[in-house]
Design a protein around this motif. Structure first.
Motif, PDB file in Angstrom:
ATOM      1  N   PHE A 193      26.443 -20.119  59.045  1.00  0.00           N
ATOM      2  CA  PHE A 193      27.849 -20.434  58.772  1.00  0.00           C
ATOM      3  C   PHE A 193      28.098 -21.941  58.803  1.00  0.00           C
ATOM      4  O   PHE A 193      28.853 -22.469  57.978  1.00  0.00           O
ATOM      5  N   SER A 194      27.474 -22.653  59.750  1.00  0.00           N
ATOM      6  CA  SER A 194      27.703 -24.098  59.871  1.00  0.00           C
ATOM      7  C   SER A 194      27.141 -24.864  58.675  1.00  0.00           C
ATOM      8  O   SER A 194      27.642 -25.926  58.319  1.00  0.00           O
ATOM      9  N   TYR A 195      26.098 -24.336  58.034  1.00  0.00           N
ATOM     10  CA  TYR A 195      25.544 -24.966  56.846  1.00  0.00           C
ATOM     11  C   TYR A 195      26.516 -24.878  55.658  1.00  0.00           C
ATOM     12  O   TYR A 195      26.649 -25.821  54.875  1.00  0.00           O
ATOM     13  N   MET A 196      27.155 -23.732  55.516  1.00  0.00           N
ATOM     14  CA  MET A 196      27.906 -23.449  54.297  1.00  0.00           C
ATOM     15  C   MET A 196      29.407 -23.698  54.413  1.00  0.00           C
ATOM     16  O   MET A 196      30.111 -23.728  53.413  1.00  0.00           O
ATOM     17  N   CYS A 197      29.882 -23.855  55.636  1.00  0.00           N
ATOM     18  CA  CYS A 197      31.334 -23.894  55.868  1.00  0.00           C
ATOM     19  C   CYS A 197      32.013 -25.045  55.123  1.00  0.00           C
ATOM     20  O   CYS A 197      32.995 -24.850  54.400  1.00  0.00           O
ATOM     21  N   ILE A 198      31.494 -26.271  55.271  1.00  0.00           N
ATOM     22  CA  ILE A 198      32.121 -27.435  54.636  1.00  0.00           C
ATOM     23  C   ILE A 198      32.079 -27.309  53.112  1.00  0.00           C
ATOM     24  O   ILE A 198      33.032 -27.652  52.411  1.00  0.00           O
ATOM     25  N   GLY A 199      30.945 -26.811  52.590  1.00  0.00           N
ATOM     26  CA  GLY A 199      30.837 -26.634  51.145  1.00  0.00           C
ATOM     27  C   GLY A 199      31.856 -25.657  50.600  1.00  0.00           C
ATOM     28  O   GLY A 199      32.426 -25.862  49.526  1.00  0.00           O
ATOM     29  N   SER A 231      19.296  -9.291  60.453  1.00  0.00           N
ATOM     30  CA  SER A 231      19.692  -7.883  60.417  1.00  0.00           C
ATOM     31  C   SER A 231      20.848  -7.710  59.440  1.00  0.00           C
ATOM     32  O   SER A 231      21.551  -8.662  59.088  1.00  0.00           O
ATOM     33  N   ILE A 232      21.051  -6.474  59.033  1.00  0.00           N
ATOM     34  CA  ILE A 232      22.119  -6.181  58.084  1.00  0.00           C
ATOM     35  C   ILE A 232      23.484  -6.561  58.637  1.00  0.00           C
ATOM     36  O   ILE A 232      24.363  -7.043  57.917  1.00  0.00           O
ATOM     37  N   ASN A 233      23.662  -6.364  59.948  1.00  0.00           N
ATOM     38  CA  ASN A 233      24.953  -6.719  60.569  1.00  0.00           C
ATOM     39  C   ASN A 233      25.196  -8.229  60.521  1.00  0.00           C
ATOM     40  O   ASN A 233      26.317  -8.684  60.268  1.00  0.00           O
ATOM     41  N   GLU A 234      24.139  -9.004  60.747  1.00  0.00           N
ATOM     42  CA  GLU A 234      24.279 -10.471  60.699  1.00  0.00           C
ATOM     43  C   GLU A 234      24.551 -10.950  59.270  1.00  0.00           C
ATOM     44  O   GLU A 234      25.330 -11.880  59.065  1.00  0.00           O
ATOM     45  N   ALA A 260      30.925 -12.094  55.213  1.00  0.00           N
ATOM     46  CA  ALA A 260      32.345 -11.820  55.442  1.00  0.00           C
ATOM     47  C   ALA A 260      33.070 -13.051  55.976  1.00  0.00           C
ATOM     48  O   ALA A 260      34.208 -13.335  55.599  1.00  0.00           O
ATOM     49  N   SER A 261      32.388 -13.809  56.848  1.00  0.00           N
ATOM     50  CA  SER A 261      33.002 -15.016  57.411  1.00  0.00           C
ATOM     51  C   SER A 261      33.270 -16.049  56.322  1.00  0.00           C
ATOM     52  O   SER A 261      34.348 -16.670  56.268  1.00  0.00           O
ATOM     53  N   LEU A 262      32.294 -16.235  55.422  1.00  0.00           N
ATOM     54  CA  LEU A 262      32.463 -17.217  54.354  1.00  0.00           C
ATOM     55  C   LEU A 262      33.509 -16.773  53.343  1.00  0.00           C
ATOM     56  O   LEU A 262      34.300 -17.587  52.847  1.00  0.00           O
TER      57      LEU A 262
END
Length: 385
Positions: free
Chosen positions: A81-87, A119-122, A128-130
């Motif tokens: 998430f931290s890699y993609m959040c700013i983008g 894992s599938i949950n991760e 979903a977060s992005l």
């Protein structure tokens, strides 16, 4: 705190999380990891501070960031998430339309590649977060655009309201001026009609009665007395009419004579040229002497002529402000104007005439801003003492 400062705080916070997540994942961070993270940060900062108004460069920068993020995560780990959040945030805030949707799609695809060993949950949690972040950012952008449009509309409405108020005030002044002039014209017309008709008739009666009186002396003293009495009665009647005429004719009419002459001039000018000319003046007035009236009339005449001949104006506003010591004549047209005005014969004559009266002339003009002239003439105290 404005929106830019908030975005900067968010960006630095996310970058801090990214660095700590890499350090926590791999305790012995080598020089290549440091260089890779620095390239990601530099690309991120240049995109935001230098090229944020160029959507194509922003899009290329985001693609580069996805590639670098994938390489860095594959070799050194960290939080996806931290890699993609700013983008994701930049893709929504700095891009519009199709490029924005494409950048978000590429970010989600990259997340899928980065999370394939999880894992599938991760995987579901990261995607979903992005997606949630993209939807939330889009909502913020839309609300910000609505707020900006609302502020622009409010500013336009406020400006329009101010213009409407000014136009209403100008119209009220103009209407009052026209009303006063109309009343004065009518009173003066009635006065002139009574003087020309009744005065002439009574004068004729007096003359005829004088003749009767002479003739009646030969026929009787009584007729002479009657004719004499009738003559005296007619004289008294004529004096009463003259008194009434003096009362009917307003004493302030002299104050309006120059204004009426200018009004006639502006009406005739509008009729012949089609230029919209509005004449206004203050409620308080004092009379102008003959020389002042002549100069003011010539100034208005010259200004109207120059407005259509040189300025190609369609509207002219003239206002006569009678204050305690001065008459301030303001003339303004909506003509084409000039940046460097060369004083011609007409303007020179105006300045010379006003200077001879001890007055002052100021004027200003700029290209596409029309022509403004302000003339100040001193009160002739001998006329009001």
């Amino acid at each position: 705190m404005d929106n830019n400062k908030k975005l900067l705080i968010i960006r630095y916070f996310i970058l801090t999380i990214l660095i700590f997540s890499i350090v926590a994942y791999k305790e012995n961070v080598d020089v290549y990891a440091v260089i890779l993270v620095l390239i990601i940060i530099i690309n991120n900062q240049i995109r935001f501070f230098t090229f944020k108004d160029n959507k194509y460069i922003v899009f290329i920068s985001l693609i580069l960031e996805w590639i670098l993020s994938y390489i860095c995560y594959k070799n050194y780990g960290g939080l996806v998430f931290s890699y993609m959040c700013i983008g994701i945030i930049d893709g929504v805030f700095l891009l519009k339309g199709k490029l924005s949707y494409i950048s978000i799609g590429l970010a989600i695809f990259t997340v899928g590649l980065m999370s394939r060993n999880l894992s599938i949950n991760e995987i579901i949690l990261n995607v979903a977060s992005l997606v949630t972040l993209a939807i939330l950012s889009s909502y913020i952008v839309d609300e910000n655009h609505r707020l900006i449009k609302a502020e622009e509309l409010y500013d336009k409405l406020r400006i329009s309201e101010e213009q409407l108020r000014k136009a209403n005030a100008d119209l009220e002044i103009y209407a009052n001026s026209i009303k006063e002039l109309a009343i004065l014209r009518e009173r003066n017309r009635i006065s002139r009609e009574i003087h020309d008709s009744v005065g002439h008739s009574l004068s004729t009666i007096i003359i005829q009665l004088g003749a009767i009186e002479k003739i009646a002396k030969e026929n009787g003293e009584m007729a002479s007395d009657m004719a004499n009495n009738l003559g005296e009665f007619a004289k008294d009647g004529l004096n009463e009419i003259r008194t009434a005429l003096r009362q009917l004719k307003p004493s302030e009419f002299e104050k309006y004579e120059s204004i009426i002459a200018i009004e006639d001039l502006t009406k005739e000018f509008s009729k012949l040229t089609g230029v919209d000319v509005k004449l206004g003046f203050t409620r308080e007035k004092w009379p102008l002497n003959r020389e002042q009236s002549f100069v003011i009339y010539r100034i208005v005449q010259e200004f109207l002529s120059n407005s259509i001949r040189h300025g190609k104006a369609t509207k002219v506003n003239i206002f006569m402000n009678f204050n305690e010591n001065d008459l301030i004549l303001t003339l303004k047209d909506n003509g084409q104007g000039v940046d460097n005005l060369e004083k011609g014969m007409g303007l020179t004559n105006i300045c010379e005439r006003v200077n001879e009266l001890g007055g002052q002339v100021d004027y200003d003009t700029k290209k596409d801003k029309g022509f403004l002239m302000r003339v100040v003439v001193k009160l002739d105290k001998s006329l009001v003492s």
